[in-house]
Design an enzyme around this catalytic site. Structure first.
Site, PDB file in Angstrom:
ATOM      1  N   HIS A  25       3.148   3.655   6.107  1.00 44.08           N
ATOM      2  CA  HIS A  25       2.724   3.340   7.587  1.00 44.08           C
ATOM      3  C   HIS A  25       3.518   2.898   8.246  1.00 44.08           C
ATOM      4  CE1 HIS A  25       2.151   0.828   3.938  1.00 44.08           C
ATOM      5  NE2 HIS A  25       2.741  -0.882   5.039  1.00 44.08           N
ATOM      6  N   VAL A  76       1.154  -0.790  -0.212  1.00 40.56           N
ATOM      7  CA  VAL A  76       0.124  -0.122  -0.210  1.00 40.56           C
ATOM      8  C   VAL A  76       1.284   1.744  -0.207  1.00 40.56           C
ATOM      9  CG1 VAL A  76      -1.336   0.824   1.219  1.00 40.56           C
ATOM     10  CG2 VAL A  76      -2.223  -1.149   1.238  1.00 40.56           C
TER      11      VAL A  76
END
Ligand code: AMP
Ligand code: ZN
Length: 111
Positions: free
Chosen positions: A101, A97
């Site tokens: 993160h 993704v």
């Protein structure tokens, strides 16, 4: 907000996701495919593609991500036993993704 970015959609509540924690700048939620008993994702609200795209002005959000990781580890009761804070960077580093993160992973041992 980046078009077709999964985590931007989660940040904007376009994809129903329960937040474990939220601040002005970031959100925390459970990984949908946990690799350990505790597996959280700590995600800045602002779209940044990966660690490679960090600029000097992003130092503050990076620090908040790590301090939040520490706090969440305590709340999830893995602080003492130990845990990993992990960034996957780009495809070869396992990033799937492309919205920055940090993984908080732990809970393998009880003490
Ligand atoms: P990475 O490989 O570092 O890019 O990690 C992406 C993580 O996002 C993976 O561990 C996925 O299991 C997780 N993930 C993907 N979609 C969702 C979702 N809708 N909600 C929660 N976690 C997700
Ligand atoms: Zn995004």
């Amino acid at each position: 907000m980046e078009d077709n970015c999964l985590f931007c959609k989660i940040v904007n509540n376009e994809l129903p996701t329960e937040f474990v924690y939220e601040s002005e700048n970031l959100i925390v939620f459970k990984d949908i495919h946990p690799q350990a008993p505790v597996h959280l994702l700590i995600v800045p609200k602002r779209h940044i593609r990966s660690i490679n795209d960090l600029e000097a002005k992003d130092e503050k959000i990076l620090a908040e991500m790590i301090m939040t990781g520490k706090k969440m580890a305590k709340e999830m009761k893995v602080a003492q036993s130990g845990y990993k804070l992990k960034f996957n960077v780009e495809r070869g580093g396992g990033q799937l993704v492309f919205h920055l993160h940090m993984h908080l992973i732990g809970g393998w041992v009880n003490k």
